[in-house]
Design a protein around this motif. Structure first.
Motif, PDB file in Angstrom:
ATOM      1  N   UNK A   1      54.736 -19.728  29.909  1.00 46.34           N
ATOM      2  CA  UNK A   1      54.398 -18.615  29.068  1.00 46.34           C
ATOM      3  C   UNK A   1      54.744 -18.976  27.632  1.00 46.34           C
ATOM      4  N   UNK A   2      53.832 -18.689  26.742  1.00 46.34           N
ATOM      5  CA  UNK A   2      54.041 -18.941  25.319  1.00 46.34           C
ATOM      6  C   UNK A   2      53.995 -17.625  24.574  1.00 46.34           C
ATOM      7  N   UNK A   3      54.968 -17.413  23.719  1.00 46.70           N
ATOM      8  CA  UNK A   3      54.992 -16.196  22.907  1.00 46.70           C
ATOM      9  C   UNK A   3      54.607 -16.528  21.479  1.00 46.70           C
ATOM     10  N   UNK A   4      53.773 -15.702  20.922  1.00 47.15           N
ATOM     11  CA  UNK A   4      53.363 -15.866  19.536  1.00 47.15           C
ATOM     12  C   UNK A   4      54.098 -14.830  18.694  1.00 47.15           C
ATOM     13  N   UNK A   5      54.778 -15.264  17.627  1.00 46.35           N
ATOM     14  CA  UNK A   5      55.480 -14.287  16.783  1.00 46.35           C
ATOM     15  C   UNK A   5      54.497 -13.272  16.183  1.00 46.35           C
ATOM     16  N   UNK A   6      54.938 -12.040  16.086  1.00 51.10           N
ATOM     17  CA  UNK A   6      54.119 -10.994  15.485  1.00 51.10           C
ATOM     18  C   UNK A   6      54.014 -11.222  13.981  1.00 51.10           C
ATOM     19  N   UNK A   7      52.953 -10.736  13.397  1.00 49.39           N
ATOM     20  CA  UNK A   7      52.769 -10.832  11.955  1.00 49.39           C
ATOM     21  C   UNK A   7      53.615  -9.803  11.236  1.00 49.39           C
ATOM     22  N   UNK A   8      53.449  -9.679   9.921  1.00 49.22           N
ATOM     23  CA  UNK A   8      54.286  -8.766   9.146  1.00 49.22           C
ATOM     24  C   UNK A   8      54.026  -7.282   9.439  1.00 49.22           C
ATOM     25  N   UNK A   9      52.879  -6.941  10.011  1.00 44.89           N
ATOM     26  CA  UNK A   9      52.560  -5.545  10.318  1.00 44.89           C
ATOM     27  C   UNK A   9      51.743  -5.505  11.613  1.00 44.89           C
ATOM     28  N   UNK A  10      52.396  -5.746  12.752  1.00 48.95           N
ATOM     29  CA  UNK A  10      51.654  -5.873  14.009  1.00 48.95           C
ATOM     30  C   UNK A  10      50.960  -4.589  14.461  1.00 48.95           C
ATOM     31  N   UNK A  11      51.376  -3.424  13.948  1.00 48.98           N
ATOM     32  CA  UNK A  11      50.763  -2.153  14.355  1.00 48.98           C
ATOM     33  C   UNK A  11      49.700  -1.696  13.376  1.00 48.98           C
ATOM     34  N   UNK A  12      49.491  -2.499  12.317  1.00 41.91           N
ATOM     35  CA  UNK A  12      48.537  -2.165  11.263  1.00 41.91           C
ATOM     36  C   UNK A  12      48.799  -0.774  10.685  1.00 41.91           C
ATOM     37  N   UNK A  13      50.073  -0.452  10.565  1.00 36.71           N
ATOM     38  CA  UNK A  13      50.484   0.823   9.983  1.00 36.71           C
ATOM     39  C   UNK A  13      50.257   0.788   8.481  1.00 36.71           C
ATOM     40  N   UNK A  14      49.943   1.943   7.915  1.00 40.68           N
ATOM     41  CA  UNK A  14      49.709   2.003   6.475  1.00 40.68           C
ATOM     42  C   UNK A  14      50.857   2.670   5.732  1.00 40.68           C
ATOM     43  N   UNK A  15      51.946   2.963   6.427  1.00 43.37           N
ATOM     44  CA  UNK A  15      53.108   3.583   5.791  1.00 43.37           C
ATOM     45  C   UNK A  15      53.802   2.624   4.840  1.00 43.37           C
TER      46      UNK A  15
END
Length: 68
Positions: free
Chosen positions: A1-15
């Motif tokens: 299993x390989x995990x990819x780190x999440x980006x700076x805004x993985x939920x695409x929140x606009x807050x």
């Protein structure tokens, strides 16, 4: 299993909390952001920024920090 780190805004929140860089600066913002609309327009297709993080002119207010 390989995990990819999440980006700076993985939920695409606009807050605003997701528009701050990492590591978080001491005072969060150099200038007080000018908020244009609320961040909860999910599903509206409007992907314009919630706030201007670098306002200029009479809209800009400089943030002054306390003593460290």
């Amino acid at each position: 299993m390989t995990r990819t780190p999440a980006g700076p805004n993985p939920w695409e929140s606009r807050g605003l909390e997701w528009q701050v860089g990492y590591p978080v600066p001491r005072d969060n913002f150099e200038k007080i952001p000018v908020v244009h609309r609320d961040p909860y327009g999910y599903g509206t297709g409007d992907d314009t920024p919630v706030a201007d993080l670098n306002p200029v002119g009479d809209k800009a207010a400089v943030v002054t920090g306390g003593d460290a």
